[in-house]
Design a protein around this motif. Sequence first.
Motif, PDB file in Angstrom:
ATOM      1  N   LYS A   1       0.848  -1.265  -0.018  1.00  7.07           N
ATOM      2  CA  LYS A   1      -0.059   0.171   0.130  1.00  7.07           C
ATOM      3  C   LYS A   1       0.597   1.637   0.170  1.00  7.07           C
ATOM      4  N   GLY A   2       2.337   1.017   0.597  1.00 11.90           N
ATOM      5  CA  GLY A   2       3.241   2.070   0.105  1.00 11.90           C
ATOM      6  C   GLY A   2       3.958   2.704   1.605  1.00 11.90           C
ATOM      7  N   ALA A   3       4.276   2.028   2.676  1.00  8.84           N
ATOM      8  CA  ALA A   3       4.495   2.087   3.471  1.00  8.84           C
ATOM      9  C   ALA A   3       6.301   2.229   3.441  1.00  8.84           C
ATOM     10  N   ASP A   4       6.320   3.157   3.811  1.00  8.78           N
ATOM     11  CA  ASP A   4       8.626   3.250   3.921  1.00  8.78           C
ATOM     12  C   ASP A   4       8.956   2.436   4.739  1.00  8.78           C
ATOM     13  N   VAL A   5       8.348   2.298   6.076  1.00  7.48           N
ATOM     14  CA  VAL A   5       8.796   1.853   7.734  1.00  7.48           C
ATOM     15  C   VAL A   5       7.644   1.169   7.859  1.00  7.48           C
ATOM     16  N   ILE A   6       8.041  -0.613   8.824  1.00  4.53           N
ATOM     17  CA  ILE A   6       6.940  -0.835   9.356  1.00  4.53           C
ATOM     18  C   ILE A   6       7.226  -0.053  10.832  1.00  4.53           C
TER      19      ILE A   6
ATOM     20  N   LYS B   1      10.969 -10.882  15.480  1.00  7.15           N
ATOM     21  CA  LYS B   1      11.904 -11.285  14.241  1.00  7.15           C
ATOM     22  C   LYS B   1      11.249 -11.536  12.932  1.00  7.15           C
ATOM     23  N   LYS B   2      10.281 -12.041  13.391  1.00 11.72           N
ATOM     24  CA  LYS B   2       9.818 -12.696  11.670  1.00 11.72           C
ATOM     25  C   LYS B   2       8.871 -11.101  10.280  1.00 11.72           C
ATOM     26  N   ILE B   3       8.774 -10.228  10.985  1.00 13.85           N
ATOM     27  CA  ILE B   3       8.347  -8.814  11.662  1.00 13.85           C
ATOM     28  C   ILE B   3       9.403  -8.544  10.591  1.00 13.85           C
ATOM     29  N   VAL B   4      10.234  -8.125  11.091  1.00 11.96           N
ATOM     30  CA  VAL B   4      11.723  -7.981  10.887  1.00 11.96           C
ATOM     31  C   VAL B   4      12.107  -8.258   9.579  1.00 11.96           C
ATOM     32  N   GLU B   5      11.913 -10.251   9.346  1.00  6.57           N
ATOM     33  CA  GLU B   5      12.704 -10.351   8.331  1.00  6.57           C
ATOM     34  C   GLU B   5      11.542 -10.210   6.949  1.00  6.57           C
ATOM     35  N   ILE B   6      10.514 -10.094   7.147  1.00  4.26           N
ATOM     36  CA  ILE B   6       9.527  -9.519   6.237  1.00  4.26           C
ATOM     37  C   ILE B   6       9.552  -7.825   5.472  1.00  4.26           C
TER      38      ILE B   6
ATOM     39  N   ASN C   1      12.777  -6.668   5.855  1.00  8.04           N
ATOM     40  CA  ASN C   1      14.145  -5.972   5.690  1.00  8.04           C
ATOM     41  C   ASN C   1      13.735  -6.485   4.291  1.00  8.04           C
ATOM     42  N   SER C   2      13.575  -8.048   4.025  1.00 13.18           N
ATOM     43  CA  SER C   2      13.792  -8.837   2.403  1.00 13.18           C
ATOM     44  C   SER C   2      12.484  -7.472   1.554  1.00 13.18           C
ATOM     45  N   GLY C   3      11.606  -6.595   2.161  1.00 20.08           N
ATOM     46  CA  GLY C   3      10.943  -6.017   1.051  1.00 20.08           C
ATOM     47  C   GLY C   3      11.888  -4.598   0.908  1.00 20.08           C
ATOM     48  N   GLY C   4      12.960  -4.306   1.834  1.00 19.19           N
ATOM     49  CA  GLY C   4      13.699  -3.364   1.844  1.00 19.19           C
ATOM     50  C   GLY C   4      13.060  -1.926   2.785  1.00 19.19           C
TER      51      GLY C   4
ATOM     52  N   ALA D   1      12.810  -6.418  21.379  1.00 22.90           N
ATOM     53  CA  ALA D   1      12.838  -5.121  19.924  1.00 22.90           C
ATOM     54  C   ALA D   1      13.950  -5.065  19.187  1.00 22.90           C
ATOM     55  N   ILE D   2      15.596  -5.295  19.904  1.00 22.41           N
ATOM     56  CA  ILE D   2      16.658  -5.319  19.667  1.00 22.41           C
ATOM     57  C   ILE D   2      16.851  -6.010  19.574  1.00 22.41           C
ATOM     58  N   MET D   3      16.670  -7.428  19.534  1.00 22.77           N
ATOM     59  CA  MET D   3      17.381  -8.518  20.084  1.00 22.77           C
ATOM     60  C   MET D   3      16.606  -8.573  18.657  1.00 22.77           C
ATOM     61  N   ALA D   4      15.430  -8.569  17.756  1.00 25.20           N
ATOM     62  CA  ALA D   4      14.631  -9.002  16.818  1.00 25.20           C
ATOM     63  C   ALA D   4      15.608  -8.356  15.852  1.00 25.20           C
ATOM     64  N   GLY D   5      15.919  -6.866  15.232  1.00 21.25           N
ATOM     65  CA  GLY D   5      16.757  -6.397  14.862  1.00 21.25           C
ATOM     66  C   GLY D   5      15.887  -4.858  14.098  1.00 21.25           C
ATOM     67  N   VAL D   6      15.399  -3.701  15.187  1.00 18.93           N
ATOM     68  CA  VAL D   6      14.854  -3.508  15.223  1.00 18.93           C
ATOM     69  C   VAL D   6      15.807  -2.720  14.657  1.00 18.93           C
TER      70      VAL D   6
END
Length: 424
Positions: A207-212, A236-241, A243-246, A262-267
Motif C-alpha cells: 500500500k505504500g509503507a516506507d517503514v514498518i 523477528k518475523k516482522i523484521v525479516e519480511i 527487510n526483505s522488502g527493503g 525488539a532490539i534482539m529482533a533487529g529493529v
Amino acid sequence: MRYTPSILILICTLLTQLSFAQTLTPDTYFVLKPDRVFDGESMHEGWQVLVHNNKIESVGDLKNVPASAKVMDLKGTTLMPGMIEGHSHLLLHPYNETPWNDQVLKESRAERVARATNHARQTLMAGFTTVRDLGTEGAGYDDVGLKQAIEKGVIPGPRMIIATRAIVASGSYGPKVLSYDIESPVGAAEADGMEELTKEVRTQIGKGADVIKVYADYRWGLNGAAKPTFTTDELKKIVEIANSGGRPVVAHAATEEGMRRAIMAGVSTIEHGDNATPEIYRLMKKNNVALCPTLAAGDAISQYNGWEKGSGPEPERIREKRKSFAAAMDAGVTICMGGDVGVFPHGDNAREMEMMVDYGMKPLNVLRAATSVNADVFKVADKIGRIKPGLLADLVAVAGNPTEDIAQVRKVQMVMKDGKVYKQ
C-alpha cells in the motif's frame, strides 16, 4: 500547396515538440549568502551555497557563479539543512483539543485529512522539510494519499517517510472506551502469529509503507500496566519480511522486556524508551539501534494532566525521563530528534530540540540529530540531511546562531525544499 497525410503528421509532431521545448523551465540558480552555514555536522563562518535547480551544486567560497543566479541575502542568519522530524503523526492533533479516543472514534476521515493538510504546511513553514510519520492512528492509508498530494504539488508540505497503519497485537491497542460487546475501530492493524504478521507487513508495503512500525509493548497488562505484546520470534518475523522488502522496522517500546525483544529482533529504532536501563542502552549500542526519545510528548501529556510547568515540581514521569535520556547519552546510543508531534501542535517541532538541550545535550549535537543523524538512521543520507554538492536543496535559514541558543531554530527566515522557496 497540398500536403500528404504523412507530411501533415510530421509537421504536427515538430510543432508539438517545439511547443513543449518552449515550456521547459530554464536552469535556475540561487546563491545563498548567510553569515554562517551549518552543514549537518559542523559550523562554517562565511560559507555560501550555490543551488542549481533542485540540488546543491557547490558550497564554501563560491567561484564561477552563473551571471543569471538569483542572490539571496541572508545576513544575520545561519543556513542549515532542512530539519527532519523523526516522529510525527500528521493525522493527529493535540490531545488537549480532542482526546485521542475521540479523534479515532468520532472524527471523519475527511476531517482528519483536512486537518493533516494544515499540519503539513505548518510543519514545512517551521523549517522541517522531512517527517518520518509513524502511523495514521485509525486513518487507514490516508498518509499515502497525503504524501502523494505533497509530491504532486497539490499542497505544500514536507517529504514524508510513512508507516501507514502500524501493527499491534490483537486486544492490546485502543480505543477501549466502548462496551466490550461492541466491535470498536482500532488505531492500528491487528495481527498475530507468523502467517498473519507476514501478510500484514506485505500488505502495508504494498500500500505504500516506507517503514514498518510495530508496538512491541503497550498498556494492556493487568490494571493497565505496560507489558510486551509480541514474542521475540514474532518480532523477528516482522523484521525479516520488512527487510526483505527493503523496509526498516521501528518499535514503540517503553518497557525493559519490550525493548529487549525488539532490539534482539533487529529493529532500527526504539520509539520512546521511557524505562530503558543502562543494560538496555548497552544492548542498543552493541546492536546499532537508535533511540527516538519523544521528550516533548511526555512533557505535553503531563501538562494536559494538570502539571503547571515552571511553577511546581516536575512529575515523576518527567524526572525519570531526564535520567533515562542522560543514561542513553552516557552509553553512547545514537539519538534521533523526534518529538511525537501531533500529541502537541504541528509546527511546534522545535519543542523537542529545546528539551533535548534542557535535558543535557549540547546544541550542536541537537542540530546534528535533527539533520545528519536522522538522515543516516532513516537511510536517506544520499538525498538529504547535509549541505554538500549533489544532495537535494532542502535548506533552512534561521536567525542568529542556534549553537549559542537552540531556540533560534524557531526563528525561521527562509525555507527551501527541492530548490523551491516556500518562505522568505
